[in-house]
Design an enzyme around this catalytic site. Structure first.
Site, PDB file in Angstrom:
ATOM      1  CB  ALA A   1      47.780  64.239  27.240  1.00  0.00           C
TER       2      ALA A   1
ATOM      3  N   GLY B   1      50.378  67.314  22.927  1.00  0.00           N
ATOM      4  CA  GLY B   1      49.970  66.285  21.972  1.00  0.00           C
ATOM      5  C   GLY B   1      49.164  66.838  20.815  1.00  0.00           C
TER       6      GLY B   1
ATOM      7  CD  GLU C   1      54.134  65.317  21.115  1.00  0.00           C
ATOM      8  OE1 GLU C   1      55.274  64.847  21.225  1.00  0.00           O
ATOM      9  OE2 GLU C   1      53.201  65.043  21.913  1.00  0.00           O
TER      10      GLU C   1
ATOM     11  CD  GLU D   1      54.603  68.169  25.662  1.00  0.00           C
ATOM     12  OE1 GLU D   1      53.751  67.645  24.930  1.00  0.00           O
ATOM     13  OE2 GLU D   1      55.203  69.226  25.365  1.00  0.00           O
TER      14      GLU D   1
END
Length: 309
Positions: A115, A160, A163, A183
């Protein structure tokens, strides 16, 4: 076999690990040129300047590329890029001619850094919640696509970015890839599917260790853990992914969709129900033109010509 037409070069790429490094590098260089010269340059969508959708042509028709392109921030996902991903994959899902899609990066030595934390700092808690929820939904949409998906990872795939790769069916990485879910170091958790998809790939204990510590791993370690399907020399991930995409692209399109459905949905239910699902998926193939074409091609010792019907 696509653009290379079963050429000596293509044969060498399939066996690149057995070749001397100088010869291997020469083949990769020449094959990259051939690949780029036969790759359509037409931008199929203009949903976001940071997400491009390209269709390969000629013998590779049926293979799509989604390209991430935010070079100034290592493909970090902001609101605009998220909208681009959503719209692009919605377009992919509606493309009846698509057989396989590769998620690639146009930025050298990076897949996606996660992100966009600079943008994140400007968001309220409710805005962050909404963004992460949309990101999770987008990755679930990618996972649910009816056609096979391949993540092509060179360099960093973090947060992300990893992910997104986890939502794909297959992952190919270069040796210099760095993968991780950092994270917890930011006092949050992977919120776009990482806590669920990672343990399903590598097991509960390994996933906990990687998430609890935020430890980053390199390409070879990722392959040994089952996180990626192939780890190839740095810079060759896209060629390996293209080779696999070409193999997939030659198979019966409806069969590929039924196979993916049977596997994905079957893993979430008990064995008896899963076998019933497999039977239902198989039955949907019995009256297809492609099934008869496959039998005819086998009998005539020729390559099948599947139409997805």
């Amino acid at each position: 076999m696509g653009i290379l037409r079963r050429s000596v070069a293509h044969h060498c790429i399939k066996n690149y690990s057995k070749l001397p490094s100088l010869l291997r590098n020469d083949i990769v260089s020449r094959t990259s040129y051939q690949y780029q010269s036969h790759r359509t340059l037409l931008l199929e969508s203009a949903f976001s300047p940071s997400v491009g959708l390209h269709r390969l042509c000629d013998a590779d028709s049926g293979i799509l590329e989604v390209n991430l392109d935010r070079p100034d921030v290592k493909n970090a996902i902001n609101k605009d890029m998220l909208r681009g991903l959503q719209n692009t994959f919605e377009a992919v899902s509606k493309d009846s001619s698509a057989n396989v899609v590769m998620i690639c990066s146009s930025v050298p030595k990076v897949f996606c850094a996660g992100a966009d934390l600079k943008e994140r700092k400007t968001m309220s808690a409710s805005e962050v919640h909404s963004f992460v929820k949309s990101l999770r939904s987008t990755f679930s949409f990618i996972e649910a696509l009816r056609i096979p998906t391949i993540a092509v990872i060179e360099g960093a795939a973090l947060g992300g970015g990893l992910e997104m790769a986890l939502s794909c069916d297959l992952r190919i990485c270069g040796e210099d890839a760095v993968l991780g879910l950092p994270e917890t170091g930011l006092a949050i958790i992977p919120g776009a599917g990482g806590t669920q998809r990672l343990p399903r790939l590598v097991g509960r204990s390994v996933a906990k260790e990687l998430i609890f510590t935020g430890r980053k791993i390199v390409g070879r370690d990722a392959m040994s853990l089952g996180l990626v399907n192939y780890c190839v020399p740095a810079g060759e991930a896209q060629l390996k992914a293209l080779e696999i995409a070409r193999d997939i692209n030659q198979k019966g399109p409806v069969a590929l969709r039924m196979a993916k459905k049977a596997i994905n949905e079957g893993l979430e239910i008990d064995m008896t129900s899963a076998l019933e699902l497999e039977e239902a998926c198989y039955e949907q193939l019995l009256n297809t033109e492609d099934r008869l074409e496959g039998l005819a091609a086998f009998a005539e010792k020729r390559k099948p010509r599947y139409a997805g019907k």
